[in-house]
Every structure is written in structure tokens, then in C-alpha cells.
Design an enzyme around this catalytic site. Structure first.
Site, mmCIF file in Angstrom:
data_model
loop_
_atom_site.group_PDB
_atom_site.id
_atom_site.type_symbol
_atom_site.label_atom_id
_atom_site.label_comp_id
_atom_site.label_asym_id
_atom_site.label_seq_id
_atom_site.Cartn_x
_atom_site.Cartn_y
_atom_site.Cartn_z
ATOM 1 N N LYS A 48 0.830 -1.214 0.000
ATOM 2 C CA LYS A 48 0.000 0.000 0.000
ATOM 3 C C LYS A 48 0.861 1.260 0.000
ATOM 4 O O LYS A 48 0.464 2.282 -0.563
ATOM 5 C CB LYS A 48 -0.942 0.001 1.201
ATOM 6 N N LYS A 93 -11.433 -4.286 -1.702
ATOM 7 C CA LYS A 93 -12.294 -3.100 -1.798
ATOM 8 C C LYS A 93 -11.554 -1.953 -2.451
ATOM 9 O O LYS A 93 -12.148 -1.085 -3.057
ATOM 10 C CB LYS A 93 -12.727 -2.653 -0.399
ATOM 11 N N LYS A 123 -5.567 -10.535 -5.117
ATOM 12 C CA LYS A 123 -6.748 -10.815 -4.297
ATOM 13 C C LYS A 123 -7.865 -9.813 -4.580
ATOM 14 O O LYS A 123 -7.596 -8.661 -4.943
ATOM 15 C CB LYS A 123 -6.390 -10.828 -2.810
HETATM 16 N N1 AQP Z 1 -9.844 -11.517 -1.305
HETATM 17 C C1 AQP Z 1 -10.031 -11.988 -0.088
HETATM 18 N N2 AQP Z 1 -10.130 -13.320 0.125
HETATM 19 C C2 AQP Z 1 -10.343 -13.801 1.369
HETATM 20 N N3 AQP Z 1 -10.470 -13.017 2.467
HETATM 21 C C3 AQP Z 1 -10.382 -11.688 2.301
HETATM 22 N N4 AQP Z 1 -10.477 -10.652 3.162
HETATM 23 C C4 AQP Z 1 -10.312 -9.488 2.473
HETATM 24 N N5 AQP Z 1 -10.125 -9.746 1.177
HETATM 25 C C5 AQP Z 1 -10.162 -11.095 1.030
HETATM 26 C C6 AQP Z 1 -10.711 -10.780 4.592
HETATM 27 O O1 AQP Z 1 -11.789 -9.905 4.925
HETATM 28 C C7 AQP Z 1 -11.572 -9.377 6.234
HETATM 29 C C8 AQP Z 1 -11.671 -7.870 6.187
HETATM 30 O O2 AQP Z 1 -10.604 -7.332 5.426
HETATM 31 P P1 AQP Z 1 -10.485 -5.821 4.973
HETATM 32 O O3 AQP Z 1 -11.473 -4.973 5.649
HETATM 33 O O4 AQP Z 1 -9.044 -5.401 5.053
HETATM 34 O O5 AQP Z 1 -10.926 -5.976 3.434
HETATM 35 P P2 AQP Z 1 -10.203 -5.657 2.067
HETATM 36 O O6 AQP Z 1 -11.183 -5.894 0.988
HETATM 37 O O7 AQP Z 1 -8.893 -6.341 1.983
HETATM 38 O O8 AQP Z 1 -10.028 -4.089 2.246
HETATM 39 P P3 AQP Z 1 -9.178 -3.093 1.444
HETATM 40 O O9 AQP Z 1 -9.448 -1.746 2.059
HETATM 41 O O10 AQP Z 1 -9.386 -3.223 -0.006
HETATM 42 O O11 AQP Z 1 -7.732 -3.534 1.779
HETATM 43 P P4 AQP Z 1 -6.663 -4.145 0.814
HETATM 44 O O12 AQP Z 1 -6.256 -3.008 -0.086
HETATM 45 O O13 AQP Z 1 -5.585 -4.592 1.761
HETATM 46 O O14 AQP Z 1 -7.244 -5.269 0.057
HETATM 47 C C9 AQP Z 1 -10.201 -9.861 6.692
HETATM 48 O O15 AQP Z 1 -10.378 -10.993 7.528
HETATM 49 C C10 AQP Z 1 -9.536 -10.273 5.413
HETATM 50 O O16 AQP Z 1 -8.574 -11.292 5.617
#
Ligand code: AQP
Length: 336
Positions: free
Chosen positions: A113, A202, A199
């Protein structure tokens, strides 16, 4: 002896997607009756990247409503908002002062990030894992059900616990509990629909990369139609040369409730066209009850507020107790 405790959370940084659901929330729902559970909306984490103040509060309510819509049961679980319990910020400061800087600089999520933010990267982003450690440790959680991407942060949390107890507790009387990650193999890493090697997330700028839990049927149809596939005929799991194929089959398996073997046999001779129709229909049907329940919860804002108020009061008492124990161990005077 009481039940073991579980803590987990999601950032209100946008709509929940299938990765959040299959990697985390679905597992919370499945195990909740065995534990005493704390599920928070981690809005302090949400500002570690640039955020929109005009939507933060609404997004927080949406995530809390989705917890209920996905099946979080208040008989077993407490739902609350992280920023409503000030102990999260306070314990973070205490733990910051015993966490070596290089532990944080080594975190993969920070490195990924930080690159995107260039010179604007905040101290908060670097400190994200210490805040996450505080979330977990305040509730003396035994288990932390998360997706694969959070594994490294959990390991760091355990390092912080060991360091804290070593510095400030008697060997037979630890102040902070050592938590364990709970990572289910299936769904632990749901991949992007536009690139099967990244992955689903969001923060991906492309809406086409993810299916949100609140996507209406026509959007699901559109996104699956456009999602990346490959030119090979016949669909197979676990081929490293076919990450999109593995991801889409896994989504079908998890959302249909079928076993891997059943899906492998059903889809082995399928072309992408029929499979996409099958996946689309399965997805729409799996999300329909969640979307209906979500609407019911959102139609009664007073109810949602009362859930979060009750959650806050319950969580706060436990969190403040741990915070006091940590402060005493560190030598602070406690106000009378
Ligand atoms: N792709 C995924 N597959 C499995 N588990 C996932 N989690 C997130 N993405 C995946 C799990 O969801 C929970 C909340 O995570 P988060 O709020 O950090 O969600 P996110 O979508 O990863 O959010 P962001 O803001 O977009 O962050 P980044 O940019 O890091 O991806 C956690 O238990 C997570 O493991």
C-alpha cells in the site's frame, strides 16, 4: 470455564465483497455458536488510507447491517464500532512504544500500500498492525478468524504479546493472551475477477474486479460476463497456469455448497459460456437472502443503533479492564 473468545472485523472502506464474505464473515457465522464473539467495524483502520469523511459514518452502518444480514447472531456475538471504544487507540499507543520499527516496515500489506501512496504514506498505515493487535488483545481473544492476507499481522500480534509479557509480566501470570489465527483453507484467498493472481479487494479501482454483496442481479450478470477467463476448454481446479479458472470454480463450489469433487466432475467438460451462466445464477441465489435481510435491517435504523450501543457497552467494559491491567503492568499510576 467460559467460552473461548473470538474477535474479528472489517474496514468500512467500501462495500463488502465476496472475498470478505467467503474469507471471513461466513466463517464467523459458522463458528459463532461455539465461542463468545466480538465483531467490530474497524473504522480507525479505515483512515490509514485517504478516506472520505462524508461517507465514513454511513459506510460504518452499512458494514454493521451486513454483519447481521450475513447471519451474525446476537445470542452469541457482540457487534460494535471500533472508534466507539477509546481503549483501542490507547492500547495502540502503549504497544507502539514496545514494537520495533523494523517489524512494521517488514509487513507485506504496508509495503504494497505504501508504494501506491508514494510520499503521502501516513504513519497510521505503518501502524495498522499495532492497532490490529490492540483490537485483538483488548478482548483477550483466543481465536481470530481472518483471510489469508491477515496471517502476517496475526504473527506480529503474537510477537507483540510475547514481548509485552516478557517485559512487564511474571512468567506464570501473562497480562496479554496469545491469540491464534483461524484461517479456513477454502475461500481464504478469493481472487480478483479481472486478474486471478491478485486478491479481490475493496481498494481495487476497478469495480469489475469484485462482486459486492449488495450488487443487484444485473450487475452480477454484467461482471461475470466480463470477468477474465482463458482459451482452454474444460475447467479444472489447481492448475497454476489457470488462476482465473481455479478462482471461478472455487467461487462456484463455495456458493453452491457442493464439494470440490462434485464441481470437478460437473464442470470438467464445460465451456466458459455455460459455466458463466451457472455461476451467475448460483451467485444471485446465494446473495438474495443476504440482500433481503440487509434491507430489513436498514429500514429500522433505531434497531441497528441499539445493537451498536449494546455492543459498545459490553465491549468497553472488557476492553477497559484489559487496558487497566496493561497500564498497571507497565508501571502507570491508575486514577482512584
Ligand atoms: N480476497 C479476499 N479473500 C479472502 N479473504 C479476504 N479478506 C479481504 N479480502 C479477502 C478478509 O476480509 C476481512 C476484512 O478485510 P479488509 O477490511 O481489510 O478488506 P479488504 O477488501 O482487503 O479491504 P481493502 O481496504 O481493499 O484492503 P486491501 O487493499 O488490503 O485489500 C479480513 O479478515 C480479510 O482477511
Amino acid at each position: 470455564m467460559g467460552r473461548q473468545r473470538v474477535l474479528s472485523g472489517v474496514q468500512p472502506t467500501g462495500n463488502l465483497h465476496l472475498g470478505n464474505y467467503l474469507g471471513a464473515i461466513r466463517n464467523w457465522v459458522e463458528i459463532q455458536s461455539q465461542y463468545e464473539n466480538f465483531f467490530c467495524v474497524v473504522d480507525l483502520h479505515a483512515i490509514t488510507m485517504p478516506h472520505n469523511p462524508a461517507t465514513l459514518a454511513d459506510d460504518t452502518y452499512i458494514i454493521a447491517a451486513l454483519y447481521l444480514a450475513c447471519g451474525i447472531d446476537l445470542n452469541y456475538s457482540h457487534i460494535f464500532v471500533q472508534s466507539h471504544v477509546s481503549a483501542h487507540s490507547e492500547l495502540t499507543w502503549l504497544l507502539n512504544c514496545i514494537t520495533p520499527l523494523n517489524w512494521l516496515q517488514d509487513m507485506i500489506q504496508y509495503k504494497e500500500k505504501a508504494v501506491k501512496q508514494g510520499e503521502n504514506v501516513s504513519v497510521g498505515l505503518l501502524d495498522y498492525p499495532v492497532l490490529m493487535a490492540s483490537d485483538i488483545l483488548l478482548y483477550q481473544a483466543d481465536k481470530v478468524p481472518v483471510g489469508e492476507d491477515q496471517k502476517q499481522h496475526l504473527e506480529l500480534t503474537r510477537d507483540i504479546v510475547n514481548r509485552f509479557n516478557h517485559l512487564f509480566a511474571k512468567p506464570d501470570q501473562p497480562v496479554l493472551k496469545l491469540p491464534e489465527p483461524l484461517i479456513r483453507k477454502e475461500g481464504a484467498r478469493v481472487m480478483s475477477l479481472t486478474d486471478g493472481t491478485r486478491k479481490m479487494s475493496k481498494s481495487d479501482p476497478s469495480e469489475l474486479s469484485r462482486i459486492n454483496l449488495l450488487d443487484p442481479p444485473d450487475q452480477i450478470v454484467y461482471k461475470i460476463k466480463r470477468c477474465k477467463t482463458d482459451p482452454i476448454r474444460g475447467l479444472t481446479f489447481d492448475d497454476p497456469a489457470r488462476p482465473e479458472c481455479n478462482n471461478l470454480l472455487t467461487l462456484y463450489m463455495l456458493l453452491s455448497g457442493k464439494t470440490k469433487e462434485e464441481v470437478a466432475v460437473e464442470c470438467q467438460d464445460m465451456g466458459w459460456g455455460p459455466f458463466k451462466s451457472l455461476l451467475t445464477e448460483t451467485m444471485i441465489n446465494a446473495l438474495k437472502p443476504i440482500q433481503e435481510k440487509y434491507q430489513t435491517v436498514m429500514d429500522d435504523k433505531g434497531y441497528l443503533e441499539s445493537v451498536l450501543r449494546d455492543g459498545k457497552h459490553f465491549a468497553e467494559a472488557i476492553a477497559n479492564n484489559t487496558l487497566t491491567q496493561a497500564k498497571i503492568a507497565m508501571g502507570y499510576s491508575i486514577p482512584l
